[in-house]
Write a protein that holds these residues in place. Structure first.
Motif, mmCIF file in Angstrom:
data_model
loop_
_atom_site.group_PDB
_atom_site.id
_atom_site.type_symbol
_atom_site.label_atom_id
_atom_site.label_comp_id
_atom_site.label_asym_id
_atom_site.label_seq_id
_atom_site.Cartn_x
_atom_site.Cartn_y
_atom_site.Cartn_z
ATOM 1 N N PHE A 162 0.837 -1.196 0.000
ATOM 2 C CA PHE A 162 0.000 0.000 0.000
ATOM 3 C C PHE A 162 0.875 1.250 0.000
ATOM 4 O O PHE A 162 0.576 2.224 -0.689
ATOM 5 C CB PHE A 162 -0.936 0.012 1.205
ATOM 6 C CG PHE A 162 -2.197 -0.806 1.041
ATOM 7 C CD1 PHE A 162 -2.263 -1.881 0.161
ATOM 8 C CD2 PHE A 162 -3.325 -0.496 1.767
ATOM 9 C CE1 PHE A 162 -3.420 -2.625 0.022
ATOM 10 C CE2 PHE A 162 -4.493 -1.233 1.639
ATOM 11 C CZ PHE A 162 -4.538 -2.301 0.763
ATOM 12 N N ASP A 163 1.958 1.223 0.769
ATOM 13 C CA ASP A 163 2.835 2.398 0.817
ATOM 14 C C ASP A 163 3.422 2.703 -0.555
ATOM 15 O O ASP A 163 3.524 3.870 -0.938
ATOM 16 C CB ASP A 163 3.961 2.191 1.830
ATOM 17 C CG ASP A 163 3.554 2.581 3.238
ATOM 18 O OD1 ASP A 163 2.377 2.953 3.443
ATOM 19 O OD2 ASP A 163 4.407 2.521 4.132
ATOM 20 N N LYS A 164 3.815 1.673 -1.292
ATOM 21 C CA LYS A 164 4.376 1.903 -2.623
ATOM 22 C C LYS A 164 3.312 2.481 -3.557
ATOM 23 O O LYS A 164 3.588 3.388 -4.345
ATOM 24 C CB LYS A 164 4.950 0.615 -3.196
ATOM 25 C CG LYS A 164 5.694 0.836 -4.501
ATOM 26 C CD LYS A 164 6.477 -0.384 -4.924
ATOM 27 C CE LYS A 164 7.329 -0.043 -6.128
ATOM 28 N NZ LYS A 164 8.207 -1.149 -6.496
ATOM 29 N N ILE A 165 2.085 1.984 -3.465
ATOM 30 C CA ILE A 165 1.002 2.494 -4.301
ATOM 31 C C ILE A 165 0.709 3.956 -3.959
ATOM 32 O O ILE A 165 0.550 4.791 -4.855
ATOM 33 C CB ILE A 165 -0.277 1.634 -4.154
ATOM 34 C CG1 ILE A 165 -0.030 0.225 -4.709
ATOM 35 C CG2 ILE A 165 -1.464 2.299 -4.840
ATOM 36 C CD1 ILE A 165 -1.119 -0.777 -4.353
ATOM 37 N N ILE A 166 0.673 4.268 -2.678
ATOM 38 C CA ILE A 166 0.407 5.647 -2.262
ATOM 39 C C ILE A 166 1.506 6.577 -2.772
ATOM 40 O O ILE A 166 1.224 7.665 -3.285
ATOM 41 C CB ILE A 166 0.247 5.724 -0.725
ATOM 42 C CG1 ILE A 166 -1.063 5.038 -0.317
ATOM 43 C CG2 ILE A 166 0.290 7.171 -0.233
ATOM 44 C CD1 ILE A 166 -1.206 4.787 1.179
ATOM 45 N N THR A 167 2.742 6.139 -2.666
ATOM 46 C CA THR A 167 3.857 6.940 -3.186
ATOM 47 C C THR A 167 3.733 7.104 -4.697
ATOM 48 O O THR A 167 3.990 8.183 -5.238
ATOM 49 C CB THR A 167 5.199 6.287 -2.802
ATOM 50 O OG1 THR A 167 5.255 6.157 -1.378
ATOM 51 C CG2 THR A 167 6.374 7.113 -3.287
ATOM 52 N N HIS A 168 3.319 6.045 -5.375
ATOM 53 C CA HIS A 168 3.113 6.121 -6.830
ATOM 54 C C HIS A 168 2.034 7.145 -7.171
ATOM 55 O O HIS A 168 2.208 7.949 -8.094
ATOM 56 C CB HIS A 168 2.731 4.753 -7.395
ATOM 57 C CG HIS A 168 2.240 4.830 -8.800
ATOM 58 N ND1 HIS A 168 3.079 5.042 -9.875
ATOM 59 C CD2 HIS A 168 0.983 4.770 -9.313
ATOM 60 C CE1 HIS A 168 2.360 5.095 -10.985
ATOM 61 N NE2 HIS A 168 1.089 4.928 -10.670
ATOM 62 N N ILE A 169 0.915 7.126 -6.457
ATOM 63 C CA ILE A 169 -0.176 8.080 -6.718
ATOM 64 C C ILE A 169 0.355 9.509 -6.611
ATOM 65 O O ILE A 169 0.069 10.352 -7.472
ATOM 66 C CB ILE A 169 -1.350 7.870 -5.734
ATOM 67 C CG1 ILE A 169 -2.020 6.510 -5.952
ATOM 68 C CG2 ILE A 169 -2.373 8.993 -5.868
ATOM 69 C CD1 ILE A 169 -2.980 6.111 -4.827
ATOM 70 N N LEU A 170 1.121 9.772 -5.573
ATOM 71 C CA LEU A 170 1.667 11.117 -5.364
ATOM 72 C C LEU A 170 2.621 11.520 -6.482
ATOM 73 O O LEU A 170 2.491 12.609 -7.054
ATOM 74 C CB LEU A 170 2.393 11.183 -4.014
ATOM 75 C CG LEU A 170 1.509 11.095 -2.779
ATOM 76 C CD1 LEU A 170 2.343 10.828 -1.543
ATOM 77 C CD2 LEU A 170 0.671 12.353 -2.624
ATOM 78 N N SER A 171 3.562 10.655 -6.812
ATOM 79 C CA SER A 171 4.555 11.009 -7.837
ATOM 80 C C SER A 171 3.932 11.054 -9.225
ATOM 81 O O SER A 171 4.354 11.841 -10.073
ATOM 82 C CB SER A 171 5.743 10.049 -7.801
ATOM 83 O OG SER A 171 5.362 8.746 -8.185
ATOM 84 N N HIS A 172 2.917 10.252 -9.463
ATOM 85 C CA HIS A 172 2.224 10.232 -10.753
ATOM 86 C C HIS A 172 1.590 11.586 -11.042
ATOM 87 O O HIS A 172 1.719 12.133 -12.138
ATOM 88 C CB HIS A 172 1.165 9.116 -10.734
ATOM 89 C CG HIS A 172 0.374 9.014 -11.979
ATOM 90 N ND1 HIS A 172 -0.937 9.422 -12.047
ATOM 91 C CD2 HIS A 172 0.697 8.545 -13.207
ATOM 92 C CE1 HIS A 172 -1.386 9.197 -13.273
ATOM 93 N NE2 HIS A 172 -0.415 8.665 -13.999
ATOM 94 N N GLU A 173 0.924 12.157 -10.040
ATOM 95 C CA GLU A 173 0.305 13.469 -10.248
ATOM 96 C C GLU A 173 1.367 14.541 -10.458
ATOM 97 O O GLU A 173 1.238 15.391 -11.341
ATOM 98 C CB GLU A 173 -0.620 13.849 -9.095
ATOM 99 C CG GLU A 173 -1.330 15.167 -9.349
ATOM 100 C CD GLU A 173 -2.666 15.313 -8.658
ATOM 101 O OE1 GLU A 173 -3.282 16.382 -8.831
ATOM 102 O OE2 GLU A 173 -3.127 14.376 -7.975
ATOM 103 N N ILE A 174 2.428 14.487 -9.678
ATOM 104 C CA ILE A 174 3.505 15.465 -9.828
ATOM 105 C C ILE A 174 4.095 15.391 -11.231
ATOM 106 O O ILE A 174 4.354 16.418 -11.866
ATOM 107 C CB ILE A 174 4.575 15.263 -8.736
ATOM 108 C CG1 ILE A 174 3.997 15.617 -7.365
ATOM 109 C CG2 ILE A 174 5.832 16.079 -9.042
ATOM 110 C CD1 ILE A 174 4.823 15.155 -6.179
ATOM 111 N N HIS A 175 4.278 14.186 -11.738
ATOM 112 C CA HIS A 175 4.803 13.995 -13.098
ATOM 113 C C HIS A 175 3.901 14.668 -14.139
ATOM 114 O O HIS A 175 4.372 15.437 -14.981
ATOM 115 C CB HIS A 175 4.925 12.493 -13.397
ATOM 116 C CG HIS A 175 5.062 12.169 -14.833
ATOM 117 N ND1 HIS A 175 6.237 12.359 -15.543
ATOM 118 C CD2 HIS A 175 4.168 11.677 -15.725
ATOM 119 C CE1 HIS A 175 6.053 12.003 -16.797
ATOM 120 N NE2 HIS A 175 4.812 11.571 -16.928
ATOM 121 N N HIS A 176 2.614 14.398 -14.063
ATOM 122 C CA HIS A 176 1.696 14.963 -15.057
ATOM 123 C C HIS A 176 1.520 16.471 -14.902
ATOM 124 O O HIS A 176 1.292 17.170 -15.890
ATOM 125 C CB HIS A 176 0.350 14.232 -15.033
ATOM 126 C CG HIS A 176 0.416 12.897 -15.719
ATOM 127 N ND1 HIS A 176 0.526 12.763 -17.082
ATOM 128 C CD2 HIS A 176 0.403 11.640 -15.225
ATOM 129 C CE1 HIS A 176 0.570 11.491 -17.411
ATOM 130 N NE2 HIS A 176 0.499 10.776 -16.298
#
Length: 156
Positions: free
Chosen positions: A116-130
């Motif tokens: 879950f922690d990796k997914i949450i980190t992915h959600i955060l970085s994904h938005e920053i990327h876009h």
């Protein structure tokens, strides 16, 4: 973790306001990279956020066709619909849930397991990327992008 979501949501709201200042044609114009338009880039980050959060919660994913998203109001409404569930989930995320995993099957049939922690980190970085892509596109049309400077934002 919640502070980073609040950061992303502040930036998202600022982009919504920025979008209100430019012609509709610029919002929907096909561009190189990302989801190929400003409107679709914004929708995509919200959609991915809700997909991952709903999967981690074991609740139904909201299915929306990106090609039917045609207005800024569509995107803002979707954000307003999905953000409370994300916020509630993130606030309830505890150290005990750090070890929880989600098993997902990819389109090609392979199975992956993510914490879950990796997914949450992915959600955060994904938005920053876009959001970075939006900044590039804004400069391409001669406009100043939204500031994403974390240091000068008030976060709860």
């Amino acid at each position: 973790m919640i502070n980073m979501f609040q950061y992303n949501w502040q930036i998202r709201e600022d982009w919504f306001k920025w979008c209100e200042t430019i012609p509709y044609e610029e919002l929907t114009k096909k561009r190189m990279g990302g989801m190929q338009s400003i409107i679709h880039n914004l929708f995509h980050v919200i959609d991915c956020e809700q997909i991952w959060v709903n999967q981690m919660q074991g609740t139904s994913v909201i299915i929306k066709d990106i090609n039917r998203i045609s207005s800024l109001n569509d995107v803002k409404s979707f954000s307003n619909l999905t953000k409370p569930a994300t916020e509630s989930f993130i606030k309830s995320h505890t150290s005990e849930s750090e070890d929880r995993t989600l098993v997902v099957k990819s389109r090609n049939g392979t199975t992956n397991s993510f914490s879950f922690d990796k997914i949450i980190t992915h959600i955060l970085s994904h938005e920053i990327h876009h959001i970075g892509q939006l900044s590039v596109w804004s400069r391409e049309i001669g406009l100043k992008p939204v500031s994403s400077d974390l240091l000068f934002r008030d976060l709860i």
